[in-house]
Design a protein around this motif. Structure first.
Motif, PDB file in Angstrom:
ATOM      1  N   ASP A  62     -11.357  10.577  36.217  1.00  0.00           N
ATOM      2  CA  ASP A  62      -9.996  10.908  36.619  1.00  0.00           C
ATOM      3  C   ASP A  62      -9.484  12.077  35.775  1.00  0.00           C
ATOM      4  OD1 ASP A  62      -8.007   9.664  34.381  1.00  0.00           O
ATOM      5  OD2 ASP A  62      -9.783   8.387  34.630  1.00  0.00           O
ATOM      6  N   ALA A  63      -8.437  12.737  36.253  1.00  0.00           N
ATOM      7  CA  ALA A  63      -7.925  13.964  35.631  1.00  0.00           C
ATOM      8  C   ALA A  63      -7.502  13.746  34.185  1.00  0.00           C
ATOM      9  CB  ALA A  63      -6.755  14.518  36.447  1.00  0.00           C
ATOM     10  N   ARG A  64      -6.802  12.651  33.904  1.00  0.00           N
ATOM     11  CA  ARG A  64      -6.341  12.398  32.535  1.00  0.00           C
ATOM     12  C   ARG A  64      -7.521  12.181  31.587  1.00  0.00           C
ATOM     13  NH1 ARG A  64      -4.950   8.259  28.951  1.00  0.00           N
ATOM     14  NH2 ARG A  64      -3.122   8.726  27.678  1.00  0.00           N
ATOM     15  N   SER A  65      -8.472  11.349  32.015  1.00  0.00           N
ATOM     16  CA  SER A  65      -9.652  11.104  31.181  1.00  0.00           C
ATOM     17  C   SER A  65     -10.441  12.389  30.972  1.00  0.00           C
ATOM     18  CB  SER A  65     -10.551  10.039  31.817  1.00  0.00           C
ATOM     19  OG  SER A  65      -9.888   8.798  31.884  1.00  0.00           O
ATOM     20  N   GLY A  66     -10.590  13.168  32.040  1.00  0.00           N
ATOM     21  CA  GLY A  66     -11.307  14.438  31.938  1.00  0.00           C
ATOM     22  C   GLY A  66     -10.636  15.390  30.971  1.00  0.00           C
ATOM     23  N   ALA A  67      -9.304  15.483  31.036  1.00  0.00           N
ATOM     24  CA  ALA A  67      -8.573  16.372  30.129  1.00  0.00           C
ATOM     25  C   ALA A  67      -8.704  15.908  28.681  1.00  0.00           C
ATOM     26  CB  ALA A  67      -7.104  16.439  30.536  1.00  0.00           C
ATOM     27  N   LEU A  68      -8.605  14.604  28.455  1.00  0.00           N
ATOM     28  CA  LEU A  68      -8.741  14.082  27.088  1.00  0.00           C
ATOM     29  C   LEU A  68     -10.157  14.304  26.549  1.00  0.00           C
ATOM     30  CD1 LEU A  68      -6.674  10.801  27.474  1.00  0.00           C
ATOM     31  CD2 LEU A  68      -6.085  12.776  26.043  1.00  0.00           C
ATOM     32  N   LEU A  69     -11.161  14.061  27.379  1.00  0.00           N
ATOM     33  CA  LEU A  69     -12.547  14.283  26.938  1.00  0.00           C
ATOM     34  C   LEU A  69     -12.827  15.766  26.719  1.00  0.00           C
ATOM     35  CD1 LEU A  69     -14.320  11.656  29.187  1.00  0.00           C
ATOM     36  CD2 LEU A  69     -14.081  11.583  26.692  1.00  0.00           C
ATOM     37  N   ALA A  70     -12.271  16.619  27.576  1.00  0.00           N
ATOM     38  CA  ALA A  70     -12.432  18.065  27.377  1.00  0.00           C
ATOM     39  C   ALA A  70     -11.761  18.499  26.079  1.00  0.00           C
ATOM     40  CB  ALA A  70     -11.843  18.835  28.566  1.00  0.00           C
ATOM     41  N   GLY A  71     -10.566  17.964  25.806  1.00  0.00           N
ATOM     42  CA  GLY A  71      -9.885  18.270  24.548  1.00  0.00           C
ATOM     43  C   GLY A  71     -10.687  17.819  23.343  1.00  0.00           C
ATOM     44  N   GLU A  72     -11.264  16.628  23.437  1.00  0.00           N
ATOM     45  CA  GLU A  72     -12.102  16.133  22.344  1.00  0.00           C
ATOM     46  C   GLU A  72     -13.321  17.036  22.155  1.00  0.00           C
ATOM     47  OE1 GLU A  72     -15.176  13.768  20.264  1.00  0.00           O
ATOM     48  OE2 GLU A  72     -15.294  14.611  22.263  1.00  0.00           O
ATOM     49  N   GLY A  73     -13.884  17.500  23.257  1.00  0.00           N
ATOM     50  CA  GLY A  73     -15.027  18.408  23.174  1.00  0.00           C
ATOM     51  C   GLY A  73     -14.662  19.731  22.517  1.00  0.00           C
ATOM     52  N   ILE A  74     -13.491  20.255  22.867  1.00  0.00           N
ATOM     53  CA  ILE A  74     -13.043  21.519  22.264  1.00  0.00           C
ATOM     54  C   ILE A  74     -12.802  21.332  20.767  1.00  0.00           C
ATOM     55  CG2 ILE A  74     -11.124  23.171  22.187  1.00  0.00           C
ATOM     56  CD1 ILE A  74     -10.933  22.735  25.287  1.00  0.00           C
ATOM     57  N   GLN A  81     -17.271  21.873  14.871  1.00  0.00           N
ATOM     58  CA  GLN A  81     -18.679  22.206  14.640  1.00  0.00           C
ATOM     59  C   GLN A  81     -18.819  23.652  14.184  1.00  0.00           C
ATOM     60  OE1 GLN A  81     -21.129  19.831  14.921  1.00  0.00           O
ATOM     61  NE2 GLN A  81     -22.493  21.288  13.974  1.00  0.00           N
ATOM     62  N   LEU A  82     -17.994  24.543  14.724  1.00  0.00           N
ATOM     63  CA  LEU A  82     -18.042  25.941  14.290  1.00  0.00           C
ATOM     64  C   LEU A  82     -17.607  26.065  12.828  1.00  0.00           C
ATOM     65  CD1 LEU A  82     -18.680  28.801  15.151  1.00  0.00           C
ATOM     66  CD2 LEU A  82     -16.322  29.015  15.950  1.00  0.00           C
ATOM     67  N   ALA A  83     -16.533  25.371  12.464  1.00  0.00           N
ATOM     68  CA  ALA A  83     -16.100  25.378  11.064  1.00  0.00           C
ATOM     69  C   ALA A  83     -17.192  24.805  10.159  1.00  0.00           C
ATOM     70  CB  ALA A  83     -14.804  24.578  10.915  1.00  0.00           C
ATOM     71  N   TYR A  84     -17.823  23.740  10.624  1.00  0.00           N
ATOM     72  CA  TYR A  84     -18.914  23.113   9.870  1.00  0.00           C
ATOM     73  C   TYR A  84     -20.092  24.079   9.719  1.00  0.00           C
ATOM     74  CZ  TYR A  84     -22.830  19.947   9.011  1.00  0.00           C
ATOM     75  OH  TYR A  84     -23.954  19.346   8.511  1.00  0.00           O
ATOM     76  N   TYR A  85     -20.435  24.800  10.785  1.00  0.00           N
ATOM     77  CA  TYR A  85     -21.547  25.752  10.710  1.00  0.00           C
ATOM     78  C   TYR A  85     -21.248  26.875   9.717  1.00  0.00           C
ATOM     79  CZ  TYR A  85     -24.929  24.196  14.204  1.00  0.00           C
ATOM     80  OH  TYR A  85     -25.918  23.536  14.874  1.00  0.00           O
ATOM     81  N   TRP A  86     -20.013  27.369   9.712  1.00  0.00           N
ATOM     82  CA  TRP A  86     -19.658  28.401   8.738  1.00  0.00           C
ATOM     83  C   TRP A  86     -19.786  27.844   7.321  1.00  0.00           C
ATOM     84  CZ3 TRP A  86     -19.762  33.366   9.026  1.00  0.00           C
ATOM     85  CH2 TRP A  86     -19.538  33.995  10.248  1.00  0.00           C
ATOM     86  N   ALA A  87     -19.295  26.629   7.119  1.00  0.00           N
ATOM     87  CA  ALA A  87     -19.403  26.007   5.795  1.00  0.00           C
ATOM     88  C   ALA A  87     -20.864  25.813   5.411  1.00  0.00           C
ATOM     89  CB  ALA A  87     -18.671  24.660   5.778  1.00  0.00           C
ATOM     90  N   LEU A  88     -21.675  25.377   6.365  1.00  0.00           N
ATOM     91  CA  LEU A  88     -23.096  25.143   6.101  1.00  0.00           C
ATOM     92  C   LEU A  88     -23.829  26.447   5.812  1.00  0.00           C
ATOM     93  CD1 LEU A  88     -24.869  22.626   6.032  1.00  0.00           C
ATOM     94  CD2 LEU A  88     -25.390  23.015   8.434  1.00  0.00           C
ATOM     95  N   LYS A  89     -23.486  27.505   6.540  1.00  0.00           N
ATOM     96  CA  LYS A  89     -24.126  28.804   6.313  1.00  0.00           C
ATOM     97  C   LYS A  89     -23.801  29.337   4.912  1.00  0.00           C
ATOM     98  CE  LYS A  89     -24.836  33.355   8.340  1.00  0.00           C
ATOM     99  NZ  LYS A  89     -26.269  33.277   8.591  1.00  0.00           N
ATOM    100  N   LEU A  90     -22.564  29.096   4.467  1.00  0.00           N
ATOM    101  CA  LEU A  90     -22.113  29.647   3.186  1.00  0.00           C
ATOM    102  C   LEU A  90     -22.346  28.714   1.994  1.00  0.00           C
ATOM    103  CD1 LEU A  90     -18.732  31.133   4.452  1.00  0.00           C
ATOM    104  CD2 LEU A  90     -20.881  32.368   4.016  1.00  0.00           C
ATOM    105  N   GLY A  91     -22.609  27.437   2.268  1.00  0.00           N
ATOM    106  CA  GLY A  91     -22.716  26.478   1.171  1.00  0.00           C
ATOM    107  C   GLY A  91     -23.942  25.601   1.271  1.00  0.00           C
ATOM    108  N   SER A  92     -24.038  24.696   0.332  1.00  0.00           N
ATOM    109  CA  SER A  92     -25.159  23.761   0.256  1.00  0.00           C
ATOM    110  C   SER A  92     -24.906  22.559   1.166  1.00  0.00           C
ATOM    111  CB  SER A  92     -25.299  23.276  -1.191  1.00  0.00           C
ATOM    112  OG  SER A  92     -26.059  22.094  -1.252  1.00  0.00           O
TER     113      SER A  92
END
Length: 139
Positions: A62-74, A81-92
């Motif tokens: 349904d639209a509400r569930s889809g929007a919430l899951l899409a938001g969680e994915g974003i 995950q992007l913030a984590y990758y930057w941290a991982l690239k720059l740190g231990s």
């Protein structure tokens, strides 16, 4: 499998993933690394759903569930995950992973505020143990 077995498997996989990520990001931009990571996962998921006959149109969400899951994915699969990758690239990985893994503290706080869940002494003790563990692992 039980919930505990699945959680244990998730712990093992999440524990190994930062090593693969750190090695993969050595010569790769985090944006491109995230595209490869999520693109691969997407292809595997679509293939699995097609093979199992569970992918059909219209998609039964349904639209509400889809929007919430899409938001969680974003929030989780893209931005965090992007913030984590930057941290991982720059740190231990030994320093980055424990700090990033302290996210249950935020989840508990937000569940108290947004979902009106109840605060118990066990949750307070657990949060303090998580914070203490992150501090110890970071040293």
């Amino acid at each position: 499998m039980s919930a505990v077995a699945w959680a244990f498997l998730a712990m093992l996989l999440w524990g190994a993933a930062p090593i693969l990520g750190k090695l993969g990001l050595a010569r790769t931009d985090p944006f491109l690394g995230l595209l490869v990571r999520n693109g691969t996962a997407f292809l595997i998921l679509v293939t699995g759903l097609l093979v199992a006959g569970r992918l059909r149109l219209p998609i039964p969400v349904d639209a509400r569930s889809g929007a919430l899951l899409a938001g969680e994915g974003i929030v989780a699969s893209l931005l965090a995950q992007l913030a984590y990758y930057w941290a991982l690239k720059l740190g231990s990985p030994a320093r980055v992973a424990p700090l990033a893994a302290a996210y249950p503290l935020i989840t508990v706080l937000l569940s108290l505020i947004l979902l009106r869940e109840h605060l118990s002494w066990m949750r307070v003790a657990g949060a303090l143990l998580v914070v203490g563990g992150v501090i110890l692992l970071g040293r």
